[in-house]
Design a protein around this motif. Structure first.
Motif, PDB file in Angstrom:
ATOM      1  N   TYR A  35     -12.471  49.619 -10.325  1.00  0.00           N
ATOM      2  CA  TYR A  35     -12.587  49.746  -8.875  1.00  0.00           C
ATOM      3  C   TYR A  35     -13.058  51.122  -8.445  1.00  0.00           C
ATOM      4  CZ  TYR A  35     -11.404  49.439  -3.964  1.00  0.00           C
ATOM      5  OH  TYR A  35     -11.461  49.445  -2.607  1.00  0.00           O
TER       6      TYR A  35
ATOM      7  N   HIS B 171     -16.647  51.458  -7.743  1.00  0.00           N
ATOM      8  CA  HIS B 171     -17.325  50.457  -6.929  1.00  0.00           C
ATOM      9  C   HIS B 171     -18.290  51.064  -5.906  1.00  0.00           C
ATOM     10  CE1 HIS B 171     -14.537  51.038  -3.488  1.00  0.00           C
ATOM     11  NE2 HIS B 171     -15.449  50.356  -2.791  1.00  0.00           N
ATOM     12  N   ARG B 172     -17.929  52.196  -5.364  1.00  0.00           N
ATOM     13  CA  ARG B 172     -18.799  52.801  -4.354  1.00  0.00           C
ATOM     14  C   ARG B 172     -20.149  53.181  -4.966  1.00  0.00           C
ATOM     15  NH1 ARG B 172     -17.713  55.161   0.772  1.00  0.00           N
ATOM     16  NH2 ARG B 172     -15.507  54.691   0.531  1.00  0.00           N
TER      17      ARG B 172
ATOM     18  N   ASN C  33     -22.073  49.995  -5.959  1.00  0.00           N
ATOM     19  CA  ASN C  33     -22.700  49.313  -4.827  1.00  0.00           C
ATOM     20  C   ASN C  33     -23.882  50.096  -4.306  1.00  0.00           C
ATOM     21  OD1 ASN C  33     -21.087  47.109  -4.855  1.00  0.00           O
ATOM     22  ND2 ASN C  33     -19.637  47.866  -3.300  1.00  0.00           N
ATOM     23  N   GLU C  34     -23.671  51.412  -4.186  1.00  0.00           N
ATOM     24  CA  GLU C  34     -24.778  52.233  -3.659  1.00  0.00           C
ATOM     25  C   GLU C  34     -25.984  52.158  -4.571  1.00  0.00           C
ATOM     26  OE1 GLU C  34     -23.048  56.088  -3.066  1.00  0.00           O
ATOM     27  OE2 GLU C  34     -22.026  55.449  -1.213  1.00  0.00           O
TER      28      GLU C  34
ATOM     29  N   TYR D  52     -13.770  49.766 -21.089  1.00  0.00           N
ATOM     30  CA  TYR D  52     -12.750  49.050 -20.335  1.00  0.00           C
ATOM     31  C   TYR D  52     -13.363  48.513 -19.063  1.00  0.00           C
ATOM     32  CZ  TYR D  52      -8.683  48.163 -17.359  1.00  0.00           C
ATOM     33  OH  TYR D  52      -7.778  47.570 -16.533  1.00  0.00           O
ATOM     34  N   LEU D  53     -13.056  47.233 -18.739  1.00  0.00           N
ATOM     35  CA  LEU D  53     -13.448  46.734 -17.423  1.00  0.00           C
ATOM     36  C   LEU D  53     -12.367  45.803 -16.910  1.00  0.00           C
ATOM     37  CD1 LEU D  53     -16.392  44.173 -17.515  1.00  0.00           C
ATOM     38  CD2 LEU D  53     -14.872  44.567 -19.407  1.00  0.00           C
ATOM     39  N   ASP D  54     -12.179  45.832 -15.585  1.00  0.00           N
ATOM     40  CA  ASP D  54     -11.135  44.987 -15.014  1.00  0.00           C
ATOM     41  C   ASP D  54     -11.763  43.901 -14.154  1.00  0.00           C
ATOM     42  OD1 ASP D  54     -11.903  46.251 -12.741  1.00  0.00           O
ATOM     43  OD2 ASP D  54      -9.985  47.252 -12.336  1.00  0.00           O
ATOM     44  N   SER D  55     -10.925  43.153 -13.440  1.00  0.00           N
ATOM     45  CA  SER D  55     -11.450  42.009 -12.694  1.00  0.00           C
ATOM     46  C   SER D  55     -12.362  42.446 -11.547  1.00  0.00           C
ATOM     47  CB  SER D  55     -10.304  41.163 -12.169  1.00  0.00           C
ATOM     48  OG  SER D  55      -9.516  41.911 -11.274  1.00  0.00           O
ATOM     49  N   SER D  56     -12.122  43.656 -10.995  1.00  0.00           N
ATOM     50  CA  SER D  56     -12.996  44.097  -9.898  1.00  0.00           C
ATOM     51  C   SER D  56     -14.418  44.320 -10.410  1.00  0.00           C
ATOM     52  CB  SER D  56     -12.442  45.369  -9.245  1.00  0.00           C
ATOM     53  OG  SER D  56     -12.532  46.433 -10.151  1.00  0.00           O
TER      54      SER D  56
ATOM     55  N   LEU E 158     -15.786  42.507 -12.769  1.00  0.00           N
ATOM     56  CA  LEU E 158     -16.359  41.158 -12.823  1.00  0.00           C
ATOM     57  C   LEU E 158     -16.787  40.709 -11.425  1.00  0.00           C
ATOM     58  CD1 LEU E 158     -13.739  39.547 -15.246  1.00  0.00           C
ATOM     59  CD2 LEU E 158     -16.031  40.359 -15.822  1.00  0.00           C
ATOM     60  N   GLY E 159     -15.913  41.038 -10.416  1.00  0.00           N
ATOM     61  CA  GLY E 159     -16.240  40.703  -9.032  1.00  0.00           C
ATOM     62  C   GLY E 159     -17.521  41.392  -8.588  1.00  0.00           C
ATOM     63  N   MET E 160     -17.656  42.656  -8.987  1.00  0.00           N
ATOM     64  CA  MET E 160     -18.859  43.411  -8.604  1.00  0.00           C
ATOM     65  C   MET E 160     -20.096  42.793  -9.233  1.00  0.00           C
ATOM     66  SD  MET E 160     -17.722  47.404  -8.758  1.00  0.00           S
ATOM     67  CE  MET E 160     -16.108  47.558  -9.461  1.00  0.00           C
TER      68      MET E 160
ATOM     69  N   MET F 182     -21.026  39.743  -7.342  1.00  0.00           N
ATOM     70  CA  MET F 182     -21.576  40.096  -6.043  1.00  0.00           C
ATOM     71  C   MET F 182     -23.007  40.618  -6.165  1.00  0.00           C
ATOM     72  SD  MET F 182     -19.256  42.141  -3.414  1.00  0.00           S
ATOM     73  CE  MET F 182     -20.013  43.703  -3.829  1.00  0.00           C
TER      74      MET F 182
ATOM     75  N   SER G 206     -11.984  38.423  -7.089  1.00  0.00           N
ATOM     76  CA  SER G 206     -12.443  39.811  -7.169  1.00  0.00           C
ATOM     77  C   SER G 206     -13.759  39.986  -6.444  1.00  0.00           C
ATOM     78  CB  SER G 206     -12.630  40.211  -8.632  1.00  0.00           C
ATOM     79  OG  SER G 206     -11.388  40.371  -9.245  1.00  0.00           O
ATOM     80  N   ALA G 207     -14.650  38.998  -6.639  1.00  0.00           N
ATOM     81  CA  ALA G 207     -15.951  39.086  -5.970  1.00  0.00           C
ATOM     82  C   ALA G 207     -15.770  39.093  -4.459  1.00  0.00           C
ATOM     83  CB  ALA G 207     -16.828  37.918  -6.397  1.00  0.00           C
TER      84      ALA G 207
ATOM     85  N   ALA H 203      -8.034  43.550  -6.201  1.00  0.00           N
ATOM     86  CA  ALA H 203      -9.223  43.131  -6.946  1.00  0.00           C
ATOM     87  C   ALA H 203      -9.210  43.635  -8.389  1.00  0.00           C
ATOM     88  CB  ALA H 203     -10.474  43.623  -6.239  1.00  0.00           C
TER      89      ALA H 203
ATOM     90  N   GLN I  23      -7.607  43.639 -11.411  1.00  0.00           N
ATOM     91  CA  GLN I  23      -6.609  43.136 -12.346  1.00  0.00           C
ATOM     92  C   GLN I  23      -7.091  43.443 -13.750  1.00  0.00           C
ATOM     93  OE1 GLN I  23      -3.619  41.816 -11.629  1.00  0.00           O
ATOM     94  NE2 GLN I  23      -4.121  42.319  -9.499  1.00  0.00           N
TER      95      GLN I  23
ATOM     96  N   MET J 106      -8.006  42.736 -17.214  1.00  0.00           N
ATOM     97  CA  MET J 106      -8.403  41.495 -17.882  1.00  0.00           C
ATOM     98  C   MET J 106      -8.038  41.499 -19.359  1.00  0.00           C
ATOM     99  SD  MET J 106      -9.488  39.786 -15.464  1.00  0.00           S
ATOM    100  CE  MET J 106     -10.305  38.347 -16.106  1.00  0.00           C
TER     101      MET J 106
END
Lengths: 94, 387
Positions: A15, A18-19, A22-23, A46-50, A52-54, A57, B163-164, B261, B263, B265
């Motif tokens: 997370y 993320h900034r 995204n930028e 290391y990667l977390d669920s955020s 994956l969300g990114m 997106m 998360s997305a 968001a 978590q 994994m």
């Protein structure tokens, strides 16, 4: 309109990134000279669920802008987590 | 000429008569004569034969005492031996029947136990599912494994989707908070305008005071303008304070959404691996259990088959008993002969008579008796009738 760019990701892709992520992605997608963004996972340990969300997106944004996202250099637990989350169904691994 | 011819014909007729007469003589008369002669000779011989039976009837030979004694002894020995033999054979048949019945019931019990054991084993390895069908644990395990890994996949998918969505939210909120500086700058401009208006109103008030009585009305207006500029400065401050607190709230929100968001994994991956390896182990165990169960079932079937063969083989008891009974009857048939020896009468004629009676009796019985019911030499030749 056939350039591709390598986006190097940090060792911890979570997370806190993320900034920047995204930028960076928004800039690359907005850049008319690029049609392909290669996300370089070779340093990611290391990667977390955020993360994956990114990825989900950025893939949505890129496809709506008719641009391609690819993943490269994922290994070990990182690669396993990406596969477990079925990322390979949306984003091509190179 | 005619006379010569008639003479010739007569000669031929005589020759023909002679020939026919000779043929008849050879073919019929001589054999009949032979037969008649034989009959006559037989009749002669028979009528002149001496008649010894009539002579024998009148003579009464007596047995020598020692010979009679030994005959009696022999008869008695024969009878004893026959009795012992038939008793022993009866006993033998009894022992054999007992033993065979014990064996049969033991085999039957073993068979029942085997069947129960088989049922227990299959109830250990198979269970009824929700639809009431028999199903092995292997099958249940694999459906469990499938649903578990499906659940895990869905969990992962949900996490990624969530998360997305969160990241999308964060981005949108961030865009809102990015507008803040512009709003703040606009408010600062308003502040400046207010301060300048205030200054202008102050100047106006000073000019009005200098004008004296004529400027009194203008002084009132200047005061009002000043008051308005102060109020607008106050509003601007108020809005800035509110916007600051909104900005703080947005920062907090972004942080919290970020936490939701983000978590880890790695533990999901570890859990998935653990579940998969546990399920694999269970599947392997269930499979090897199945193999063992099948082997045990096979062994059980073979054992039951063996038992059936053993039980079938025990039918020899019936064969053997019938055989023994047949021979006991045979021995009994010799009884009258032994009796006739044991009670040997004095006269040789009476003895002859009694032996020949006994012998006739024996032959009569032997003619009436049944064939040996058991002719087969082995069980496999199929001499047994199962009732």
């Amino acid at each position: 309109m056939s350039e591709s760019v390598n986006f190097m990701l940090p060792e911890r892709f979570d997370y806190s990134f993320h900034r920047q992520f995204n930028e960076g992605c928004n800039d690359y997608i907005a850049n008319a000279n690029l049609n392909e963004i290669i996300l370089d996972f070779s340093r990611v340990g290391y990667l977390d669920s955020s993360a994956l969300g990114m990825l989900v997106m950025v893939q949505k944004k890129a496809s709506s802008a008719a641009k391609k996202i690819k993943i490269k250099g994922a290994k070990g637990a990182t690669a396993e987590i990406l596969r477990m989350a079925n990322i390979q169904k949306m984003i091509e691994f190179v | 000429m005619w006379a010569w011819l008639i003479m010739q014909m007569k000669e031929w007729g005589i020759l023909a008569v002679a020939a026919v007469g000779g043929w008849v003589l050879a073919e019929w008369v001589l054999p009949l004569l032979g037969v008649a002669l034989t009959l006559g000779a037989m009749f002669y011989l028979y009528s002149h034969k001496p008649k010894p039976v009539e002579n024998k009837e009148q003579v009464n030979y007596h047995l020598e005492s020692a010979f009679r004694q030994s005959l009696i002894q022999a008869g008695s020995d024969i009878l004893n031996t026959l009795e012992d033999a038939s008793k022993d054979m009866d006993m033998l048949s009894g022992i054999q029947s007992d033993a065979v019945h014990t064996l049969t019931s033991a085999f039957n019990q073993i068979k029942l136990l085997l069947e129960r054991q088989q049922a227990d084993i299959s109830s250990l390895l198979f269970a009824e599912n929700a639809q009431g069908r028999q199903e092995s644990f292997g099958v249940r395990m694999s459906s469990f494994a499938e649903s578990t890994s499906h659940t895990l996949d869905r969990f992962v998918d949900t996490s990624v989707t969530m998360s997305a969505a969160s990241m999308d939210l964060v981005e949108k909120v961030t865009r809102i908070s990015e507008q803040m500086p512009h709003v703040m700058k606009a408010l600062k401009d308003i502040d400046q305008i207010a301060a300048q208006t205030n200054l202008l109103a102050l100047n106006a008030a000073i000019e009005a005071a200098r004008a004296g009585e004529a400027g009194r009305g203008f002084a009132v207006v200047a005061d009002e303008v000043r008051a308005l500029s102060n109020r607008s400065a106050g509003f601007s401050n108020e809005i800035q304070a509110k916007l600051n607190s909104i900005n703080n709230a947005i920062c907090e929100l972004t942080e919290q959404v970020g936490q939701v968001a983000s978590q880890d994994m790695t533990y999901v991956l570890a859990a998935k691996r653990e579940v998969e390896s546990a399920i694999n182990e269970m599947l392997q165990k269930a499979e090897s259990d199945q193999v063992i169960a099948r082997q045990m079932e096979e062994i059980s079937h073979k054992l039951v088959d063996g038992l059936h063969m053993a039980i079938r083989a025990l039918q020899f008891e019936d064969m053997s008993t019938q055989n023994i009974k047949y021979h006991v009857r045979n021995i009994k048939m010799l009884d009258p002969l032994g009796q006739s020896l044991k009670f040997s009468p004095n006269s040789i004629q009476q003895l002859t008579q009694s032996i020949s009676n006994a012998s006739a009796d024996y032959h009569q019985q032997a003619a009436n008796k049944k064939r040996n019911p058991v002719s087969a030499a082995s069980m496999n030749s199929g001499g047994v009738d199962l009732f």
